[in-house]
Each structure stands twice: as structure tokens, then as C-alpha cells.
Design a protein around this motif. Structure first.
Motif, mmCIF file in Angstrom:
data_model
loop_
_atom_site.group_PDB
_atom_site.id
_atom_site.type_symbol
_atom_site.label_atom_id
_atom_site.label_comp_id
_atom_site.label_asym_id
_atom_site.label_seq_id
_atom_site.Cartn_x
_atom_site.Cartn_y
_atom_site.Cartn_z
ATOM 1 N N GLY A 231 0.831 -1.191 0.000
ATOM 2 C CA GLY A 231 0.000 0.000 0.000
ATOM 3 C C GLY A 231 0.866 1.241 0.000
ATOM 4 N N HIS A 232 0.211 2.401 -0.068
ATOM 5 C CA HIS A 232 0.941 3.667 0.025
ATOM 6 C C HIS A 232 1.265 3.906 1.496
ATOM 7 N N ILE A 233 2.180 3.071 1.977
ATOM 8 C CA ILE A 233 2.530 2.959 3.385
ATOM 9 C C ILE A 233 4.043 3.045 3.523
ATOM 10 N N GLY A 234 4.522 3.792 4.526
ATOM 11 C CA GLY A 234 5.966 3.896 4.715
ATOM 12 C C GLY A 234 6.629 4.374 3.437
ATOM 13 N N ASN A 235 7.609 3.614 2.951
ATOM 14 C CA ASN A 235 8.231 3.920 1.661
ATOM 15 C C ASN A 235 8.091 2.702 0.759
ATOM 16 N N TRP A 236 6.996 2.679 -0.001
ATOM 17 C CA TRP A 236 6.704 1.545 -0.871
ATOM 18 C C TRP A 236 7.678 1.452 -2.036
ATOM 19 N N GLU A 237 8.229 2.567 -2.475
ATOM 20 C CA GLU A 237 9.194 2.539 -3.573
ATOM 21 C C GLU A 237 10.500 1.885 -3.135
ATOM 22 N N LEU A 238 10.974 2.226 -1.939
ATOM 23 C CA LEU A 238 12.201 1.622 -1.429
ATOM 24 C C LEU A 238 12.001 0.126 -1.173
ATOM 25 N N LEU A 239 10.787 -0.246 -0.780
ATOM 26 C CA LEU A 239 10.475 -1.665 -0.588
ATOM 27 C C LEU A 239 10.634 -2.426 -1.893
ATOM 28 N N LEU A 240 10.114 -1.862 -2.978
ATOM 29 C CA LEU A 240 10.237 -2.492 -4.291
ATOM 30 C C LEU A 240 11.708 -2.638 -4.680
ATOM 31 N N GLN A 241 12.488 -1.602 -4.401
ATOM 32 C CA GLN A 241 13.906 -1.661 -4.751
ATOM 33 C C GLN A 241 14.648 -2.722 -3.940
ATOM 34 N N LEU A 242 14.322 -2.844 -2.661
ATOM 35 C CA LEU A 242 14.952 -3.874 -1.836
ATOM 36 C C LEU A 242 14.601 -5.267 -2.350
ATOM 37 N N CYS A 243 13.336 -5.451 -2.740
ATOM 38 C CA CYS A 243 12.913 -6.758 -3.263
ATOM 39 C C CYS A 243 13.651 -7.103 -4.553
ATOM 40 N N GLN A 244 13.979 -6.089 -5.353
ATOM 41 C CA GLN A 244 14.723 -6.339 -6.581
ATOM 42 C C GLN A 244 16.188 -6.625 -6.289
ATOM 43 N N ILE A 245 16.756 -5.874 -5.352
ATOM 44 C CA ILE A 245 18.176 -6.023 -5.041
ATOM 45 C C ILE A 245 18.479 -7.367 -4.391
ATOM 46 N N ASP A 246 17.674 -7.745 -3.400
ATOM 47 C CA ASP A 246 17.982 -8.918 -2.588
ATOM 48 C C ASP A 246 17.022 -10.087 -2.804
ATOM 49 N N GLY A 247 16.108 -9.957 -3.762
ATOM 50 C CA GLY A 247 15.225 -11.070 -4.076
ATOM 51 C C GLY A 247 15.925 -12.110 -4.931
ATOM 52 N N VAL A 248 15.239 -13.222 -5.176
ATOM 53 C CA VAL A 248 15.840 -14.287 -5.983
ATOM 54 C C VAL A 248 15.295 -14.292 -7.412
ATOM 55 N N ARG A 249 14.238 -13.512 -7.654
ATOM 56 C CA ARG A 249 13.699 -13.418 -9.013
ATOM 57 C C ARG A 249 13.415 -11.964 -9.346
ATOM 58 N N PRO A 250 13.418 -11.620 -10.634
ATOM 59 C CA PRO A 250 13.201 -10.221 -11.021
ATOM 60 C C PRO A 250 11.820 -9.720 -10.608
ATOM 61 N N VAL A 251 11.741 -8.407 -10.368
ATOM 62 C CA VAL A 251 10.492 -7.726 -10.040
ATOM 63 C C VAL A 251 10.192 -6.715 -11.129
ATOM 64 N N VAL A 252 8.936 -6.671 -11.566
ATOM 65 C CA VAL A 252 8.479 -5.695 -12.551
ATOM 66 C C VAL A 252 7.366 -4.879 -11.903
ATOM 67 N N ALA A 253 7.518 -3.564 -11.914
ATOM 68 C CA ALA A 253 6.516 -2.695 -11.296
ATOM 69 C C ALA A 253 5.364 -2.440 -12.263
ATOM 70 N N VAL A 254 4.167 -2.360 -11.722
ATOM 71 C CA VAL A 254 2.987 -1.958 -12.489
ATOM 72 C C VAL A 254 2.510 -0.635 -11.906
ATOM 73 N N ALA A 255 2.455 0.410 -12.734
ATOM 74 C CA ALA A 255 2.172 1.746 -12.212
ATOM 75 C C ALA A 255 1.248 2.500 -13.158
ATOM 76 N N LYS A 256 0.809 3.662 -12.681
ATOM 77 C CA LYS A 256 0.006 4.573 -13.497
ATOM 78 C C LYS A 256 0.942 5.591 -14.128
ATOM 79 N N ARG A 257 0.819 5.765 -15.420
ATOM 80 C CA ARG A 257 1.723 6.646 -16.155
ATOM 81 C C ARG A 257 1.477 8.112 -15.786
ATOM 82 N N ILE A 258 2.563 8.866 -15.553
ATOM 83 C CA ILE A 258 2.463 10.305 -15.331
ATOM 84 C C ILE A 258 2.248 10.980 -16.688
ATOM 85 N N PRO A 259 1.261 11.895 -16.795
ATOM 86 C CA PRO A 259 0.958 12.500 -18.106
ATOM 87 C C PRO A 259 2.156 13.141 -18.778
#
Length: 334
Positions: free
Chosen positions: A140-168
Motif C-alpha cells: 500500500g501507500h505505506i511507509g516507503n513503498w518505492e524503497l520496498l520495491l527496490q529492496l525486493c529487486q536487489i535482494d530477491g531471488v527473481r526479477p520484479v516488474v513494477a505496475v504503475a500509473k503513467r504520469i501525463p
């Protein structure tokens, strides 16, 4: 005369469009220049600057709106003193988000790791990722969700792909992408198509989604959230049922000036259950975990967003509007 008026309006429209494009170019250039300077500051200085800037402006611009949402959610359960404290900490968290994002983009993986307290979160995440099949990681939009995603990519065992809403504005969109891209986190957008998103899961990778907002232009169902029906995206549930992927909810909880990674047990889709019922069950299950966290730590959620903006009558009227012409045509053909 009519032709001249039309030409004049067309000329004004072109000038207005060029003016908007010029302003966007200036804003993007200023954003890039500011980011280049700020990310090179010592992190304590950068964070202090963001807290003064964002902490000073954001409450003035959005404080009343955030308080209205907080009152709508909790009512008298929060005293005025507690409500003010929640809002103060929320705006401080808002200030820390750009500071941590800029520092991470410049300093790299070691900085991201340094922001998280030692704990079992990343080990549990790795163990879940190691299982066969793709995984849908929700937060959720809790704490620092962006840094969480980065940690999961750095120290995870499989790649992570973000799904987001495009900025105009594409230039600002690239600036945001650069932060995640520095850690090899590619981004797919809602307009990328379901097939492209599903392929990530088919490869056994992980989707990172932050779906805890009311987005009325995408499919959703109403589930209880803080005592009120909230229109909630069903995309994660549909993907889980279509691919068999597990849903895992994780949070980056603020603990003092650092973060703690919290990973919940997986939510498994039952592909043999009635589809519509299972979509509701899965959506309710992950949303309940977000709700539980927000109840316990309201200061860590973004109260600027109106989580209950869409109401059931509005969705029902849209469905009638879509189905009305089809029903009329069916009656005529019958």
C-alpha cells in the motif's frame, strides 16, 4: 467570416498547446536540475531540506483534505490531538519519500539496504519467490513503498516488474522511472495490456503493485475498508486466477528513522472456485491486510487520496449506461 473565426480558434488552440508543452519542458528541466543537485547532498542534509520544504508546504496545501479523510475513516475514535499527530507524522513521511528516492538513485543498493532494519522480512520474501510460478507482490501507500520495491529487486531471488500509473508528462515520468531503473526495476503501465503483464508471471517473475486506491476507470468491487465500502481494483485477483500466481502482501513500515520489511503469508487462488466469488475473496483478503495496518499505524498511510470517492450508485449507473444500448438493440432484434 465563419472560416476566419475557425482559423483564429485553431491558431489559439495551437498556441495554447505549445505554451503547455513549453511549461512542461521548463518544469521537467527544473526537476532534473534540482534532482541532480539534491541527490549529491549528505543524506541527513537532504532529508532535513525535504522535511522543511515538504513539511512546510504540504500541510498548508493539503492538510484540510487529509484531515477530512481521516475524520471520515475514524470519526471520534481519534481525538483531535491524536489526529494532529497522525497528520504531522504523515506529512513527515511524505517529506522523507523524495529524500530517500534521490539518495537511493545516487548512492545505490547499499543505501537502500541501510534504510531497512535487520529482520526476517527479506528472508521470507526470498523463500516465497523461490517457489515455482510467478508471484504478485502487493503493498500500500505505506511507509516507503518505492524503497520496498527496490529492496525486493536487489535482494530477491527473481526479477520484479513494477505496475504503475503513467504520469501525463513524459519527461517527469522518465525522471520517476530513472529511480527504479537504477536498480533494474522495469515498469509496465495500465495501458501496456493484460498480455504483457501476464507474461511477467508466466516467466516466474514477480509483479509489484500498489493497488490501495480508488481508481474508477478500472475494474473493481466494493469491499469493506475502515468501516465503509471502498471500490477496490480486482486486477490482482484476476491475474492470480488466470495464471495461478500467489498474492503476497508486504509493507515497508516506518520504525523511527528507518524501515522494517513486513511480509505476510501468501494468499493462494482457488482456480476451482466460482470465478466471481473467488475474485471478491482474493480482493477482500489482500485489502483486509492493508486495512489492518492502517488501523494500527494510520500515520503511515497517505490520507490525501479519497479512498471512498466512488460510490455503489455511481458504478451501477455506469453499468446501466454501458448495457442500455445493448439491451435496446436486443429488444429490437427480438
Amino acid at each position: 467570416m465563419g472560416k476566419r473565426i475557425a482559423e483564429h480558434k485553431s491558431f489559439l488552440t495551437r498556441m495554447q498547446r505549445r505554451g503547455r508543452n513549453a511549461r512542461r519542458l521548463v518544469y521537467a528541466a527544473l526537476a532534473w536540475a534540482a534532482a541532480w543537485v539534491l541527490m549529491r547532498l549528505p543524506f541527513p542534509v537532504l532529508r532535513a531540506f525535504c522535511r522543511v520544504l515538504v513539511g512546510g508546504l504540504a500541510p498548508r496545501l493539503h492538510g484540510r483534505l487529509a484531515e477530512q479523510h481521516l475524520i471520515a475513516a475514524f470519526g471520534s475514535a481519534l481525538t483531535p490531538e491524536r489526529r494532529r499527530e497522525v497528520l504531522r507524522l504523515m506529512f513527515r513521511n511524505m517529506a522523507d519519500l523524495p529524500a530517500e528516492a534521490l539518495a537511493a538513485a545516487y548512492r545505490g543498493p547499499d543505501f537502500v539496504r541501510s534504510r531497512f532494519l535487520p529482520g526476517p522480512g527479506i528472508a521470507k520474501w526470498r523463500a516465497l519467490q523461490a517457489r515455482e510460478g510467478g508471484m504478485i507482490g502487493l503493498t500500500g501507500h505505506i511507509g516507503n513503498w518505492e524503497l520496498l520495491l527496490q529492496l525486493c529487486q536487489i535482494d530477491g531471488v527473481r526479477p520484479v516488474v513494477a505496475v504503475a500509473k503513467r504520469i501525463p508528462d513524459p519527461r517527469l515520468n522518465r525522471l520517476v522511472e530513472r529511480s527504479g531503473g537504477a536498480f533494474g526495476v522495469p515498469t509496465l503501465y495500465g495501458d501496456s495490456g493484460v498480455t504483457a503483464i501476464a507474461r511477467v508471471l508466466a516467466r516466474g517473475e514477480t509483479l509489484g503493485i500498489v493497488p490501495d486506491q480508488d481508481i474508477d476507470e478500472i475494474g473493481g468491487v466494493f469491499v469493506e475498508f475502515l468501516g465503509r465500502p471502498a471500490y477496490t481494483p480486482i486486477g490482482p485477483a484476476r491475474l492470480a486466477l488466470a495464471t495461478g500466481a500467489t498474492i503476497v502482501v508486504a509493507f515497508a513500515k516506518r520504525v523511527g528513522d528507518r524501515l522494517e520489511m513486513i511480509v505476510h503469508d501468501p494468499i493462494e487462488p482457488d482456480r476451482g472456485a466460482p470465478r466471481d466469488e473467488e475474485i471478491v475473496r482474493l480482493t477482500r483478503a489482500w485489502s483486509a491486510l492493508v486495512e489492518d495496518f492502517v488501523r494500527e499505524h494510520p500515520e503511515q498511510w497517505m490520507w490525501l487520496h479519497d479512498r471512498w470517492e466512488t460510490v455503489p450508485d455511481e458504478v451501477a449507473s455506469r453499468q446501466v449506461a454501458r448495457c442500455g444500448p445493448q439491451l435496446t438493440a436486443a429488444r429490437r432484434s427480438g
